[in-house]
Scaffold this motif. Structure first.
Motif, PDB file in Angstrom:
ATOM      1  N   THR A  30     -39.454 -58.212 -62.626  1.00  0.00           N
ATOM      2  CA  THR A  30     -40.148 -57.506 -61.544  1.00  0.00           C
ATOM      3  C   THR A  30     -39.779 -56.036 -61.578  1.00  0.00           C
ATOM      4  O   THR A  30     -40.630 -55.152 -61.456  1.00  0.00           O
ATOM      5  CB  THR A  30     -39.753 -58.104 -60.184  1.00  0.00           C
ATOM      6  OG1 THR A  30     -39.794 -59.516 -60.277  1.00  0.00           O
ATOM      7  CG2 THR A  30     -40.698 -57.649 -59.097  1.00  0.00           C
TER       8      THR A  30
ATOM      9  N   ASP B 275     -49.155 -55.914 -62.264  1.00  0.00           N
ATOM     10  CA  ASP B 275     -47.899 -55.815 -61.525  1.00  0.00           C
ATOM     11  C   ASP B 275     -47.992 -56.598 -60.216  1.00  0.00           C
ATOM     12  O   ASP B 275     -47.108 -57.383 -59.875  1.00  0.00           O
ATOM     13  CB  ASP B 275     -47.632 -54.320 -61.270  1.00  0.00           C
ATOM     14  CG  ASP B 275     -46.260 -54.080 -60.680  1.00  0.00           C
ATOM     15  OD1 ASP B 275     -45.473 -55.035 -60.633  1.00  0.00           O
ATOM     16  OD2 ASP B 275     -45.990 -52.940 -60.271  1.00  0.00           O
ATOM     17  N   VAL B 276     -49.094 -56.418 -59.481  1.00  0.00           N
ATOM     18  CA  VAL B 276     -49.260 -57.087 -58.190  1.00  0.00           C
ATOM     19  C   VAL B 276     -49.274 -58.606 -58.374  1.00  0.00           C
ATOM     20  O   VAL B 276     -48.670 -59.340 -57.594  1.00  0.00           O
ATOM     21  CB  VAL B 276     -50.550 -56.602 -57.495  1.00  0.00           C
ATOM     22  CG1 VAL B 276     -50.881 -57.482 -56.311  1.00  0.00           C
ATOM     23  CG2 VAL B 276     -50.389 -55.165 -57.049  1.00  0.00           C
TER      24      VAL B 276
ATOM     25  N   ILE C 172     -45.862 -59.644 -58.662  1.00  0.00           N
ATOM     26  CA  ILE C 172     -45.172 -59.560 -57.371  1.00  0.00           C
ATOM     27  C   ILE C 172     -45.355 -60.865 -56.597  1.00  0.00           C
ATOM     28  O   ILE C 172     -44.459 -61.303 -55.880  1.00  0.00           O
ATOM     29  CB  ILE C 172     -45.697 -58.344 -56.573  1.00  0.00           C
ATOM     30  CG1 ILE C 172     -45.128 -57.058 -57.173  1.00  0.00           C
ATOM     31  CG2 ILE C 172     -45.326 -58.437 -55.105  1.00  0.00           C
ATOM     32  CD1 ILE C 172     -45.652 -55.803 -56.540  1.00  0.00           C
ATOM     33  N   PHE C 173     -46.524 -61.513 -56.771  1.00  0.00           N
ATOM     34  CA  PHE C 173     -46.733 -62.801 -56.087  1.00  0.00           C
ATOM     35  C   PHE C 173     -46.172 -63.973 -56.882  1.00  0.00           C
ATOM     36  O   PHE C 173     -45.666 -64.932 -56.306  1.00  0.00           O
ATOM     37  CB  PHE C 173     -48.213 -63.018 -55.790  1.00  0.00           C
ATOM     38  CG  PHE C 173     -48.690 -62.175 -54.654  1.00  0.00           C
ATOM     39  CD1 PHE C 173     -48.252 -62.437 -53.370  1.00  0.00           C
ATOM     40  CD2 PHE C 173     -49.523 -61.097 -54.865  1.00  0.00           C
ATOM     41  CE1 PHE C 173     -48.662 -61.652 -52.310  1.00  0.00           C
ATOM     42  CE2 PHE C 173     -49.940 -60.299 -53.807  1.00  0.00           C
ATOM     43  CZ  PHE C 173     -49.503 -60.583 -52.528  1.00  0.00           C
TER      44      PHE C 173
ATOM     45  N   PHE D  92     -43.584 -63.981 -58.722  1.00  0.00           N
ATOM     46  CA  PHE D  92     -42.118 -63.973 -58.660  1.00  0.00           C
ATOM     47  C   PHE D  92     -41.586 -64.811 -57.496  1.00  0.00           C
ATOM     48  O   PHE D  92     -40.819 -65.752 -57.727  1.00  0.00           O
ATOM     49  CB  PHE D  92     -41.632 -62.510 -58.626  1.00  0.00           C
ATOM     50  CG  PHE D  92     -40.167 -62.360 -58.377  1.00  0.00           C
ATOM     51  CD1 PHE D  92     -39.250 -62.927 -59.255  1.00  0.00           C
ATOM     52  CD2 PHE D  92     -39.705 -61.668 -57.275  1.00  0.00           C
ATOM     53  CE1 PHE D  92     -37.885 -62.783 -59.016  1.00  0.00           C
ATOM     54  CE2 PHE D  92     -38.349 -61.536 -57.033  1.00  0.00           C
ATOM     55  CZ  PHE D  92     -37.439 -62.100 -57.908  1.00  0.00           C
TER      56      PHE D  92
ATOM     57  N   LEU E 264     -37.499 -55.143 -53.423  1.00  0.00           N
ATOM     58  CA  LEU E 264     -37.187 -56.165 -54.426  1.00  0.00           C
ATOM     59  C   LEU E 264     -35.778 -56.693 -54.195  1.00  0.00           C
ATOM     60  O   LEU E 264     -35.537 -57.903 -54.220  1.00  0.00           O
ATOM     61  CB  LEU E 264     -37.327 -55.562 -55.834  1.00  0.00           C
ATOM     62  CG  LEU E 264     -36.829 -56.426 -56.988  1.00  0.00           C
ATOM     63  CD1 LEU E 264     -37.646 -57.704 -57.084  1.00  0.00           C
ATOM     64  CD2 LEU E 264     -36.892 -55.671 -58.298  1.00  0.00           C
TER      65      LEU E 264
ATOM     66  N   ALA F 209     -43.385 -59.621 -50.479  1.00  0.00           N
ATOM     67  CA  ALA F 209     -44.353 -59.565 -51.588  1.00  0.00           C
ATOM     68  C   ALA F 209     -45.658 -58.943 -51.113  1.00  0.00           C
ATOM     69  O   ALA F 209     -46.256 -58.112 -51.811  1.00  0.00           O
ATOM     70  CB  ALA F 209     -44.600 -60.958 -52.142  1.00  0.00           C
TER      71      ALA F 209
END
Lengths: 191, 134, 575
Positions: free
Chosen positions: A66, A177-178, A181-182, A184, B26, B49
């Motif tokens: 991330t 990337d987004v 982000i989900f 992860f 993060l 998120a």
């Protein structure tokens, strides 16, 4: 035939054509990734055992990835910033930083896959792992495609051509990337 | 915070600032599960998120200064996913039916722990389907 | 320019449109051959079909599966959306090409590849995929059930590639319409057919995503042995049905809308009357598009879905007939009081309304979950969706091609041959499917190779109905050769078509027939009014081209030369 048609240069909607097309690409990508994530969620919410399965994913590797993607997102937006100021040298440099970020991401992913498969968490162990490999694999495929397109764009930018494409690929890269982000929290944090 | 810069595009400094905020979030989302409260983990994982995704979209993709139609398009697809979930979940999330029963055996915590130990102590893997050799 | 550059690797939108059209027609010929073979088997079980031979149960499954797949994905979509979209969008909005000509070419090349893979799958051992075009697991996922271990993944890959091709094409269409319009071509001056094609592209794009993910999941189930759709392994077969129909139902509207748009253009031009309620049409179409996303589970009423959801989907299904009915009324209102020319395109357009109405009304029976329990998977369903898809794909295509033939090829089609072809297609079409309604209502089930094994379905009366359907089909197919003959004869004729043979208003009629690469030497400078200003009382001539300098009668400041009482046209547009 090598000349772009007049159509491409028109902008009746007020959004430049390349960017407009990228928005529509993203709309179609949202339903692809979103559909997959929705299916995953449905299973995840009613299979108790998936919470245990998720414990075998490596949170540290996911978190590092991330971080890598966020950093590369910063680089690509800086590349866009430089391209807007017609600073091609800087733009190319930042594009290459981004590509390097993609490489690091894929390397970490490869390490994760190897370690998981060697511990028996293959695609066939349970549907959780099938989803895990499908979702991260589809995402990784998008990363690789983005790196390849960025490489092609960087060659143009070096010659000072098609600078607007830096923004287009940037938007795509942020989207990748987004998605991560989900993915992860879905795959690495919620256990 | 973007209004003042709207007409000049964003400055590099601004992007770096956003980047640090993203990294801080993060950090929170990684630390969150360590506290061990389930609802808090859900917030630190998925709430953050959402915020992170929103920040990337707004400031890195520049959706905040883009024509509204782009927002609407993307938001509409998200809405569509919600429709999909609502329509499908009642069926897919149903563990039994009137005319069928599921043959699927869900692993219990103990079974999973035993398998996990086997996988992480011996070299032999603990695949229970027998077709893990692919 | 060499042949290859001009016709094969061209980036010209018209050439790509024609490539789509001819590939689509070629695939339609294959699909038509398949239906001939399996209809022969159904009417005369065990017969050695001329041109094919004996139909085994395995081959029967493969034939029906691929007939459905081809007709929807490789005929209706490429011809209605891709071909007409490619040809019409740049011409009607007054620009020289699509905004991404090379992506456009790539989209066709991927489509062609998908068609080749599909055709190749017919020749692998055990033949083409035989798990029905809906491809429900476990039938589609397990080779021991569908008996086509190679055909199944090839079919799936071909379909997935086809989706990719239409995603690329769709993004091109949407972006072109949004950005490349000529100055003055405002939202409400866009010809309605373009709105329909672009809204269809958006519907396709938004609905296909989950299925693309789902197709990869099914491919993994088929080839690698994962358990996404296998309940014994923790998956769920219903998930595929939802994924498929979440796409599959909007898909109906994806192909319907372009056909309705083509019909609207023809009706306004041939009735010499302004399209009644442009905005009503546009909003009805948008409402249809939104509603089309919440009706999908009416295909699954007996699949064991949650009964509460079945109620909900019944309501939404009945609701979606409202905007579609609205469209029909608006079209009828357009015809009302017009001075109608009954030429070939107009006949096709009118027959579309009639035949589609039958399909639409029988759809209401099926949309009600209670009735559907009886009708599900019978020939009633088969007849119903053929009464929608044949008007959409075949009638819609013929309407469009007869109307735009002079523009696309620069020659006129023979009207007399066109009419022979029209009646030779429409009459047998009804004789094929009305018997199927009767058979379906009597309980004849779909996807059965030979009905003589079912004593209650093997009566002579039933076989008579099957024979009527099959013979009508052969008559209908034979009449397509009239069209082929007309097509070739017209292409070879010396007589050139004028620029604007129908006295229509839209911009494509101001270009040469056929338009050269780049369409106009000078692109249309400005668009002054909407596309349907026919028989305006203030004008000598009964049409008013969009690019002719002058006032816009829809403008609130427009001063009519007539008294408002007698001016029916402008009062109807205000509504």
């Amino acid at each position: 035939m090598s000349q772009a048609p007049i159509a491409t240069s028109r902008s009746a909607s007020g959004i430049p054509t390349a960017r407009l097309a990228v928005w529509w690409v993203l709309a179609s990508e949202i339903v692809i990734f979103g559909g997959l994530i929705m299916c995953y969620l449905m299973f995840r919410l009613h299979h108790e055992s998936w919470a245990y399965e998720a414990e075998a994913t490596k949170t540290a590797a996911g978190a590092f990835n991330t971080f890598v993607l966020l950093t590369s997102s910063l680089f690509v937006v800086l590349a866009h910033n430089a391209a807007e100021k017609k600073d091609t040298v800087k733009a190319v440099r930042y594009i290459w930083y981004t590509i390097f970020g993609g490489f690091v991401f894929m390397a970490v992913k490869a390490y994760e896959y190897t370690s998981e498969i060697s511990h028996g968490y293959t695609m066939f162990k349970s549907v959780f792992w099938s989803f895990y490999y499908l979702a991260t694999g589809l995402h990784g495929f998008h990363v690789v495609c983005g790196m390849f397109i960025m490489w092609m764009i960087s060659r143009d930018v070096k010659k000072g051509k098609n600078l607007h494409r830096v923004e287009a690929i940037g938007i795509y890269w942020h989207f990748v990337d987004v998605v991560w982000i989900f993915l992860f929290p879905l795959l690495y944090i919620a256990k | 915070m973007s209004n003042s810069e709207e007409h000049h595009g964003h400055s590099a400094k601004h992007y770096v600032k956003i980047y640090w905020i993203l990294l801080a979030m993060l950090g929170v989302s990684i630390v969150g599960p360590e506290i061990g409260i389930k609802w808090l983990t859900l917030i630190t994982a998925f709430g953050i998120a959402l915020v992170k995704a929103w920040m990337v979209c707004a400031y890195f993709m520049h959706l905040n200064i883009e024509k509204k139609i782009a927002w609407y398009t993307l938001a509409a697809t998200l809405l569509l996913l919600l429709v999909f979930f609502t329509g499908v979940a009642p069926d897919v999330m149903k563990p039994e039916g009137q005319n069928w029963k599921s043959l699927y055996h869900e692993q219990t915590r103990e079974e999973w722990d035993a398998e996990y130990d086997a996988a992480h102590h011996g070299d032999d893997h603990g695949d229970d389907h027998g077709d893990g050799g692919h | 320019m060499s042949f290859w550059e001009k016709y094969v690797f061209s980036t010209d939108h018209k050439v790509i449109g024609l490539q789509y059209m001819f590939t689509g027609l070629f695939m339609a010929a294959i699909g038509g051959f398949f239906v001939y073979v399996f209809r022969m088997q159904l009417a005369f079980p065990g017969i050695s079909v001329p041109g094919y031979g004996e139909v085994t149960p395995l081959a029967y499954n493969s034939l029906v599966t691929n007939h459905g797949t081809i007709m929807i994905f490789w005929f209706a979509m490429p011809v209605l959306i891709a071909a007409f979209g490619n040809i019409l969008i740049p011409l009607m909005i007054g620009c020289d090409d699509m905004v991404f000509p090379r992506i456009n070419r790539l989209s066709f090349q991927i489509f062609l590849l998908s068609a080749i893979i599909l055709i190749a799958s017919f020749f692998v051992p055990n033949g083409g995929f035989g798990g029905a075009w809906t491809s429900y697991p476990p039938l589609s996922a397990n080779a021991e059930y569908n008996a086509t271990p190679l055909g199944a993944p090839m079919w799936l890959i071909a379909v997935a590639l086809e989706f990719v091709a239409f995603l690329l094409g769709g993004i091109n269409f949407i972006t072109t319409l949004m950005n490349a319009r000529a100055p003055g071509m405002t939202m409400y001056r866009i010809p309605i057919v373009l709105w329909m094609i672009v809204i269809a592209s958006i519907l396709f794009m938004c609905s296909v995503g989950p299925l693309i993910a789902g197709a990869v999941m099914l491919l993994f189930d088929q080839t690698l042995g994962t358990s996404f759709y296998n309940p014994a392994g923790g998956g769920d077969p219903l998930l595929w049905q939802h994924l498929f129909w979440f796409f599959g139902h909007p898909e109906v509207y994806v192909v319907l809308l372009p056909a309705m748009g083509i019909v609207a253009e023809i009706m306004a031009t041939m009735a010499r009357k302004k399209l009644f309620g442009y905005k009503t049409i546009l909003y009805s179409v948008i409402a249809t598009g939104i509603l089309s996303f919440v009706v999908w589970a009416h295909h699954q009423f007996i699949a064991g879905i949650d009964p509460r959801m079945a109620n909900l989907f019944t309501v939404t299904t009945l609701l979606i007939s409202v905007p579609i009915a609205e469209l029909c009324f608006v079209y009828i209102a357009t015809l009302y009081g017009g001075s109608i020319t009954f030429n070939t395109p107009m006949l096709w357009a009118l027959s579309f309304m009639v035949e589609f109405l039958i399909g639409g009304i029988t759809g209401i029976f099926l949309g009600a979950s209670g009735v559907d329990i009886f009708f599900h998977d019978t020939y009633f369903v088969v007849a119903h969706f053929h009464y929608t898809f044949v008007p959409i794909a075949i009638i819609g295509f013929y309407a469009g091609i007869t109307y735009w033939f002079p523009k696309i090829f620069g020659k006129m089609l023979s009207d007399r041959l066109g009419k022979i072809h029209f009646w030779g297609t429409i009459i047998p079409f009804n004789f094929i499917f009305i018997p199927l309604f009767l058979l379906g209502a009597a309980g004849q089930h779909r996807r059965i190779w030979d009905f003589s094994n079912y004593s209650d379905l093997a009566t002579p009366e039933f076989f008579n109905l099957r024979v009527i359907a099959t013979v009508s089909l052969i008559v209908m197919i034979s009449f397509q050769f009239v069209f082929l003959f007309n097509f070739i004869k017209s292409l070879r004729s010396k007589e050139k078509a004028p620029k604007n043979p129908w006295d229509a208003n839209t911009l494509e009629w101001t270009a040469d027939s056929p338009p050269p690469h780049g369409n106009w030497p000078e692109l249309p400078e400005k668009v002054y009014r909407g596309p349907y200003e026919f028989s305006h009382p203030d004008r000598e001539s009964d049409f008013w081209p969009q690019d002719e300098p002058g006032p816009d009668p829809d403008d609130p400041d427009y001063k009519s030369g007539y008294s408002p009482d007698s001016d029916i046209e402008s009062s109807s547009t205000k509504a």
